[in-house]
Write a protein that holds these residues in place. Sequence first.
Motif, mmCIF file in Angstrom:
data_model
loop_
_atom_site.group_PDB
_atom_site.id
_atom_site.type_symbol
_atom_site.label_atom_id
_atom_site.label_comp_id
_atom_site.label_asym_id
_atom_site.label_seq_id
_atom_site.Cartn_x
_atom_site.Cartn_y
_atom_site.Cartn_z
ATOM 1 N N MET A 50 0.808 -1.218 0.000
ATOM 2 C CA MET A 50 0.000 0.000 0.000
ATOM 3 C C MET A 50 0.841 1.269 0.000
ATOM 4 O O MET A 50 0.678 2.130 -0.872
ATOM 5 C CB MET A 50 -0.987 -0.020 1.175
ATOM 6 C CG MET A 50 -2.058 -1.105 1.062
ATOM 7 S SD MET A 50 -3.022 -0.982 -0.473
ATOM 8 C CE MET A 50 -3.938 0.523 -0.165
ATOM 9 N N PRO A 51 1.767 1.458 0.963
ATOM 10 C CA PRO A 51 2.593 2.680 0.892
ATOM 11 C C PRO A 51 3.503 2.703 -0.329
ATOM 12 O O PRO A 51 3.802 3.778 -0.858
ATOM 13 C CB PRO A 51 3.400 2.637 2.202
ATOM 14 C CG PRO A 51 3.365 1.220 2.652
ATOM 15 C CD PRO A 51 2.070 0.660 2.164
ATOM 16 N N GLY A 52 3.957 1.527 -0.790
ATOM 17 C CA GLY A 52 4.805 1.477 -1.968
ATOM 18 C C GLY A 52 4.081 1.961 -3.218
ATOM 19 O O GLY A 52 4.600 2.778 -3.982
ATOM 20 N N LEU A 53 2.851 1.461 -3.429
ATOM 21 C CA LEU A 53 2.075 1.882 -4.589
ATOM 22 C C LEU A 53 1.724 3.363 -4.509
ATOM 23 O O LEU A 53 1.788 4.088 -5.504
ATOM 24 C CB LEU A 53 0.792 1.038 -4.686
ATOM 25 C CG LEU A 53 0.977 -0.424 -5.085
ATOM 26 C CD1 LEU A 53 -0.343 -1.179 -4.974
ATOM 27 C CD2 LEU A 53 1.524 -0.538 -6.502
ATOM 28 N N PHE A 54 1.387 3.821 -3.296
ATOM 29 C CA PHE A 54 1.043 5.233 -3.118
ATOM 30 C C PHE A 54 2.249 6.118 -3.412
ATOM 31 O O PHE A 54 2.139 7.165 -4.048
ATOM 32 C CB PHE A 54 0.541 5.480 -1.697
ATOM 33 C CG PHE A 54 0.038 6.879 -1.468
ATOM 34 C CD1 PHE A 54 -1.188 7.270 -1.967
ATOM 35 C CD2 PHE A 54 0.800 7.796 -0.760
ATOM 36 C CE1 PHE A 54 -1.659 8.560 -1.766
ATOM 37 C CE2 PHE A 54 0.348 9.087 -0.557
ATOM 38 C CZ PHE A 54 -0.890 9.471 -1.058
ATOM 39 N N ILE A 111 7.665 12.008 3.008
ATOM 40 C CA ILE A 111 7.235 11.304 4.229
ATOM 41 C C ILE A 111 6.656 9.942 3.868
ATOM 42 O O ILE A 111 6.948 8.929 4.524
ATOM 43 C CB ILE A 111 6.217 12.152 5.012
ATOM 44 C CG1 ILE A 111 6.925 13.371 5.636
ATOM 45 C CG2 ILE A 111 5.545 11.323 6.103
ATOM 46 C CD1 ILE A 111 5.986 14.361 6.286
ATOM 47 N N VAL A 112 5.836 9.879 2.799
ATOM 48 C CA VAL A 112 5.257 8.603 2.366
ATOM 49 C C VAL A 112 6.362 7.649 1.922
ATOM 50 O O VAL A 112 6.336 6.451 2.242
ATOM 51 C CB VAL A 112 4.243 8.826 1.222
ATOM 52 C CG1 VAL A 112 3.811 7.494 0.623
ATOM 53 C CG2 VAL A 112 3.035 9.585 1.723
ATOM 54 N N ALA A 113 7.354 8.175 1.194
ATOM 55 C CA ALA A 113 8.470 7.339 0.752
ATOM 56 C C ALA A 113 9.236 6.776 1.941
ATOM 57 O O ALA A 113 9.684 5.626 1.914
ATOM 58 C CB ALA A 113 9.403 8.154 -0.145
ATOM 59 N N ASN A 114 9.395 7.561 2.999
ATOM 60 C CA ASN A 114 10.079 7.074 4.197
ATOM 61 C C ASN A 114 9.229 6.071 4.960
ATOM 62 O O ASN A 114 9.766 5.127 5.549
ATOM 63 C CB ASN A 114 10.455 8.247 5.102
ATOM 64 C CG ASN A 114 11.736 8.930 4.674
ATOM 65 O OD1 ASN A 114 12.826 8.474 4.968
ATOM 66 N ND2 ASN A 114 11.602 10.028 3.942
#
Length: 318
Positions: free
Chosen positions: A255-259, A277-280
């Motif tokens: 989920m965070p990876g796709l986002f 922040i999402v990438a981290n």
Amino acid sequence: MAVSNGTKAHPTTFSLLGIPGLEAAHVWISIPFCFVYVLSVVGNSLLLAVIKSEPSLHEPMYLFLAMLAVTDLIISTTTVPQTLCIFWFRDWAIHINACLAQVYLLHTLSIMESGFMLAMAFDRYVAICNPLRHSAILTHRVIATLGLGVVLRAAVSVGPHPFLLRQLPYCRTNVIPHTYCEFMALVNLACTDMSAMSTYSLVVAFLTAGVDLTLIVLSYILILRAVFKLPSKEARLTSLGTCSSHIGAILGFYMPGLFSILTHRFGHSMAPHVHIIVANIYMLVPPMINPIIYGVRTKKIRNRVLQVFSAVDCHTIS
């Protein structure tokens, strides 16, 4: 901080800004980063120690889990110490060779993690849909071959990345508005047409993580179909319980990876600090939650961990 703009096409160093717009809060942001990193290292190390010391855990599911734990340890260590140096010591500079090595490791390890998730899904599929042949199909040799295949696929598919990036002219700036080096962050600094390289990166992502996710979803469709054919409610709940921890780990990883991928390529109106922040989160959260999910949801691991802590307590009291 030294920043060069339009002066050198092939810089020897880059400058990592951290989280642009939130520089004043870097010290405060470092606290959860450091806490999550410590939990990741302790949790995955404990998970590896438990799997290694307990012979009953030398089964396909736990061996794949051990491979996943090693990957989590390396991927978090590849990014977080560098990020904390930026936050604490304002150590922005990173040599181009170290930057390219970080790009290679991050993308290789991410693909490896996706591959191990697929291997674990295959294990659950065989265990539930063909339980009588589980041990015959997933022998130690097959497990080792699958693990080696996952590693080689990742290493080969990402292999061209650092060589392609090394040849690019970075005549705009040497400043990377990020906490670590990644492929698209460097591509965006190049002063040449990067559509071909962007397409190549997307193709690699689709042929690895995209195919993995598709096969994982397919395997769980087949698993659910087999589970709901079981005669008793108790058997259905038991079978679903063995898959719940893996499903949680899959969601926490993809989920965070796709986002992050979508916001990097299509979310141009999004504030830069949100993307970073999402990438981290993508690099920090899965390595932390995987040992927690499997430790809490997997009875054999939970019991072994409790035995270890009970033995430590008894030794301390005596």
